[in-house]
Design a protein around this motif. Structure first.
Motif, PDB file in Angstrom:
ATOM      1  N   ALA A 271       0.848  -1.194   0.000  1.00 46.72           N
ATOM      2  CA  ALA A 271       0.000   0.000   0.000  1.00 46.72           C
ATOM      3  C   ALA A 271       0.880   1.238   0.000  1.00 46.72           C
ATOM      4  O   ALA A 271       1.906   1.289   0.682  1.00 46.72           O
ATOM      5  CB  ALA A 271      -0.901  -0.003   1.237  1.00 46.72           C
ATOM      6  N   LEU A 272       0.479   2.235  -0.781  1.00 49.38           N
ATOM      7  CA  LEU A 272       1.196   3.497  -0.811  1.00 49.38           C
ATOM      8  C   LEU A 272       0.786   4.323   0.394  1.00 49.38           C
ATOM      9  O   LEU A 272      -0.380   4.367   0.764  1.00 49.38           O
ATOM     10  CB  LEU A 272       0.879   4.263  -2.094  1.00 49.38           C
ATOM     11  N   SER A 273       1.739   4.969   1.018  1.00 46.20           N
ATOM     12  CA  SER A 273       1.395   5.811   2.155  1.00 46.20           C
ATOM     13  C   SER A 273       0.828   7.136   1.646  1.00 46.20           C
ATOM     14  O   SER A 273       1.169   7.598   0.561  1.00 46.20           O
ATOM     15  CB  SER A 273       2.625   6.045   3.033  1.00 46.20           C
ATOM     16  N   ALA A 274      -0.029   7.714   2.454  1.00 47.36           N
ATOM     17  CA  ALA A 274      -0.628   8.996   2.087  1.00 47.36           C
ATOM     18  C   ALA A 274       0.446  10.071   2.096  1.00 47.36           C
ATOM     19  O   ALA A 274       1.373  10.031   2.912  1.00 47.36           O
ATOM     20  CB  ALA A 274      -1.732   9.340   3.070  1.00 47.36           C
ATOM     21  N   PRO A 275       0.343  11.060   1.189  1.00 45.94           N
ATOM     22  CA  PRO A 275       1.323  12.145   1.198  1.00 45.94           C
ATOM     23  C   PRO A 275       1.281  12.898   2.530  1.00 45.94           C
ATOM     24  O   PRO A 275       0.229  13.065   3.127  1.00 45.94           O
ATOM     25  CB  PRO A 275       0.888  13.046   0.041  1.00 45.94           C
ATOM     26  N   GLN A 276       2.434  13.338   2.966  1.00 46.59           N
ATOM     27  CA  GLN A 276       2.553  14.093   4.206  1.00 46.59           C
ATOM     28  C   GLN A 276       2.718  15.577   3.877  1.00 46.59           C
ATOM     29  O   GLN A 276       3.332  15.928   2.873  1.00 46.59           O
ATOM     30  CB  GLN A 276       3.755  13.602   5.009  1.00 46.59           C
ATOM     31  N   PRO A 277       2.186  16.453   4.735  1.00 48.27           N
ATOM     32  CA  PRO A 277       2.342  17.892   4.486  1.00 48.27           C
ATOM     33  C   PRO A 277       3.811  18.279   4.404  1.00 48.27           C
ATOM     34  O   PRO A 277       4.647  17.704   5.096  1.00 48.27           O
ATOM     35  CB  PRO A 277       1.688  18.541   5.710  1.00 48.27           C
ATOM     36  N   PRO A 278       4.139  19.254   3.560  1.00 47.06           N
ATOM     37  CA  PRO A 278       5.535  19.678   3.451  1.00 47.06           C
ATOM     38  C   PRO A 278       6.018  20.330   4.738  1.00 47.06           C
ATOM     39  O   PRO A 278       5.375  21.226   5.274  1.00 47.06           O
ATOM     40  CB  PRO A 278       5.516  20.674   2.288  1.00 47.06           C
ATOM     41  N   ALA A 279       7.148  19.879   5.231  1.00 49.76           N
ATOM     42  CA  ALA A 279       7.732  20.424   6.465  1.00 49.76           C
ATOM     43  C   ALA A 279       8.119  21.888   6.294  1.00 49.76           C
ATOM     44  O   ALA A 279       8.235  22.618   7.273  1.00 49.76           O
ATOM     45  CB  ALA A 279       8.942  19.592   6.864  1.00 49.76           C
ATOM     46  N   GLU A 280       8.309  22.326   5.061  1.00 51.97           N
ATOM     47  CA  GLU A 280       8.731  23.698   4.783  1.00 51.97           C
ATOM     48  C   GLU A 280       7.729  24.722   5.313  1.00 51.97           C
ATOM     49  O   GLU A 280       8.077  25.878   5.538  1.00 51.97           O
ATOM     50  CB  GLU A 280       8.905  23.906   3.266  1.00 51.97           C
ATOM     51  N   PHE A 281       6.493  24.328   5.499  1.00 50.73           N
ATOM     52  CA  PHE A 281       5.453  25.261   5.944  1.00 50.73           C
ATOM     53  C   PHE A 281       5.641  25.655   7.402  1.00 50.73           C
ATOM     54  O   PHE A 281       5.144  26.671   7.843  1.00 50.73           O
ATOM     55  CB  PHE A 281       4.067  24.644   5.730  1.00 50.73           C
ATOM     56  N   GLY A 282       6.321  24.842   8.152  1.00 49.45           N
ATOM     57  CA  GLY A 282       6.525  25.131   9.571  1.00 49.45           C
ATOM     58  C   GLY A 282       5.678  24.208  10.426  1.00 49.45           C
ATOM     59  O   GLY A 282       5.303  23.121   9.999  1.00 49.45           O
ATOM     60  N   HIS A 283       5.364  24.672  11.609  1.00 51.02           N
ATOM     61  CA  HIS A 283       4.668  23.822  12.574  1.00 51.02           C
ATOM     62  C   HIS A 283       3.153  23.881  12.461  1.00 51.02           C
ATOM     63  O   HIS A 283       2.457  23.163  13.170  1.00 51.02           O
ATOM     64  CB  HIS A 283       5.104  24.184  13.994  1.00 51.02           C
ATOM     65  N   SER A 284       2.621  24.732  11.622  1.00 51.60           N
ATOM     66  CA  SER A 284       1.168  24.839  11.476  1.00 51.60           C
ATOM     67  C   SER A 284       0.608  23.566  10.853  1.00 51.60           C
ATOM     68  O   SER A 284       1.164  23.058   9.882  1.00 51.60           O
ATOM     69  CB  SER A 284       0.809  26.020  10.579  1.00 51.60           C
ATOM     70  N   PRO A 285      -0.485  23.065  11.404  1.00 49.51           N
ATOM     71  CA  PRO A 285      -1.080  21.861  10.807  1.00 49.51           C
ATOM     72  C   PRO A 285      -1.700  22.182   9.441  1.00 49.51           C
ATOM     73  O   PRO A 285      -2.350  23.209   9.281  1.00 49.51           O
ATOM     74  CB  PRO A 285      -2.143  21.439  11.826  1.00 49.51           C
ATOM     75  N   LEU A 286      -1.439  21.324   8.484  1.00 55.99           N
ATOM     76  CA  LEU A 286      -1.973  21.494   7.138  1.00 55.99           C
ATOM     77  C   LEU A 286      -2.775  20.262   6.754  1.00 55.99           C
ATOM     78  O   LEU A 286      -2.531  19.173   7.252  1.00 55.99           O
ATOM     79  CB  LEU A 286      -0.835  21.651   6.122  1.00 55.99           C
ATOM     80  N   ARG A 287      -3.682  20.460   5.836  1.00 56.12           N
ATOM     81  CA  ARG A 287      -4.403  19.331   5.265  1.00 56.12           C
ATOM     82  C   ARG A 287      -4.349  19.449   3.748  1.00 56.12           C
ATOM     83  O   ARG A 287      -4.225  20.545   3.192  1.00 56.12           O
ATOM     84  CB  ARG A 287      -5.834  19.253   5.771  1.00 56.12           C
ATOM     85  N   LEU A 288      -4.434  18.316   3.109  1.00 51.77           N
ATOM     86  CA  LEU A 288      -4.405  18.268   1.649  1.00 51.77           C
ATOM     87  C   LEU A 288      -5.785  18.645   1.121  1.00 51.77           C
ATOM     88  O   LEU A 288      -6.758  17.959   1.380  1.00 51.77           O
ATOM     89  CB  LEU A 288      -4.023  16.854   1.193  1.00 51.77           C
ATOM     90  N   GLN A 289      -5.856  19.757   0.390  1.00 49.65           N
ATOM     91  CA  GLN A 289      -7.137  20.144  -0.208  1.00 49.65           C
ATOM     92  C   GLN A 289      -7.395  19.327  -1.462  1.00 49.65           C
ATOM     93  O   GLN A 289      -8.513  18.945  -1.732  1.00 49.65           O
ATOM     94  CB  GLN A 289      -7.192  21.640  -0.521  1.00 49.65           C
ATOM     95  N   GLY A 290      -6.351  19.080  -2.247  1.00 49.25           N
ATOM     96  CA  GLY A 290      -6.505  18.287  -3.459  1.00 49.25           C
ATOM     97  C   GLY A 290      -5.171  18.070  -4.137  1.00 49.25           C
ATOM     98  O   GLY A 290      -4.180  18.724  -3.814  1.00 49.25           O
ATOM     99  N   SER A 291      -5.162  17.131  -5.077  1.00 51.71           N
ATOM    100  CA  SER A 291      -3.948  16.848  -5.841  1.00 51.71           C
ATOM    101  C   SER A 291      -4.333  16.404  -7.237  1.00 51.71           C
ATOM    102  O   SER A 291      -5.452  15.956  -7.478  1.00 51.71           O
ATOM    103  CB  SER A 291      -3.097  15.772  -5.155  1.00 51.71           C
ATOM    104  N   GLY A 292      -3.396  16.553  -8.152  1.00 53.82           N
ATOM    105  CA  GLY A 292      -3.622  16.148  -9.527  1.00 53.82           C
ATOM    106  C   GLY A 292      -2.300  16.036 -10.256  1.00 53.82           C
ATOM    107  O   GLY A 292      -1.263  16.465  -9.751  1.00 53.82           O
ATOM    108  N   VAL A 293      -2.347  15.470 -11.435  1.00 55.69           N
ATOM    109  CA  VAL A 293      -1.140  15.214 -12.222  1.00 55.69           C
ATOM    110  C   VAL A 293      -1.118  16.114 -13.451  1.00 55.69           C
ATOM    111  O   VAL A 293      -2.117  16.222 -14.170  1.00 55.69           O
ATOM    112  CB  VAL A 293      -1.065  13.729 -12.643  1.00 55.69           C
TER     113      VAL A 293
END
Length: 163
Positions: A4-26
């Motif tokens: 199973a592929l793991s879910a993408p993790q928020p980019p650490a570059e944003f800092g300590h604020s919690p982020l959620r994935l709004q959407g993704s595409g190719v």
């Protein structure tokens, strides 16, 4: 059996604020995958007011591309979003030439919009450039988020408007 592929993790570059994935595409070019785009937000991004929102746009590349070509294409795409003079085009091309190094498959470019005109760019978690220019931020992120984008299906996917 395929792992199973793991879910993408928020980019650490944003800092300590919690982020959620709004959407993704190719993004594809002549059917070939170029990159996967992911839009990370603190709260749901209003597509009509993206420039004044805080978010991270993450691009994970599937192939090798020259940074200079990415910068030149970005200027061309920004012209679809709004008008600007040659002096700004030259200055922004210089900024993006420093921001975007050559990339290889698996490399990540992250652009962070602070909602106040500030933009920070990262290549594989390393800060490459930061600037404060609200017009640049609106036009650059408009490449993906503006209704004038050249890739409307990708826009809908990263905004989470498609299933």
């Amino acid at each position: 059996m395929t792992p199973a592929l793991s879910a993408p993790q928020p980019p650490a570059e944003f800092g300590h604020s919690p982020l959620r994935l709004q959407g993704s595409g190719v993004m594809r070019f002549f059917g070939l995958r170029v990159y996967e785009a992911r839009l990370w937000v603190k709260s749901t991004l209003d597509a009509n007011h993206y420039a004044s929102s805080e978010f991270a746009l993450e691009l994970v590349y599937d192939r090798r591309l020259e940074g200079k070509a990415i910068a030149e294409r970005s200027v061309a795409e920004m012209r679809r979003i709004g008008e600007f003079d040659e002096a700004k085009a030259k200055a922004w091309l210089d900024l993006m030439s420093r921001a975007f190094p050559d990339v290889a498959a698996g490399d990540r470019l992250v652009g962070i919009n602070d909602g106040l005109g500030g933009v920070r760019f990262f290549h594989n978690a390393r800060l490459t450039v930061e600037t404060v220019d609200a017009e640049y931020a609106r036009l650059f992120f408009g490449i993906w988020l503006s209704p004038k984008t050249s890739a409307p299906a990708l826009r809908e996917a990263i905004l989470g408007l498609t299933s």
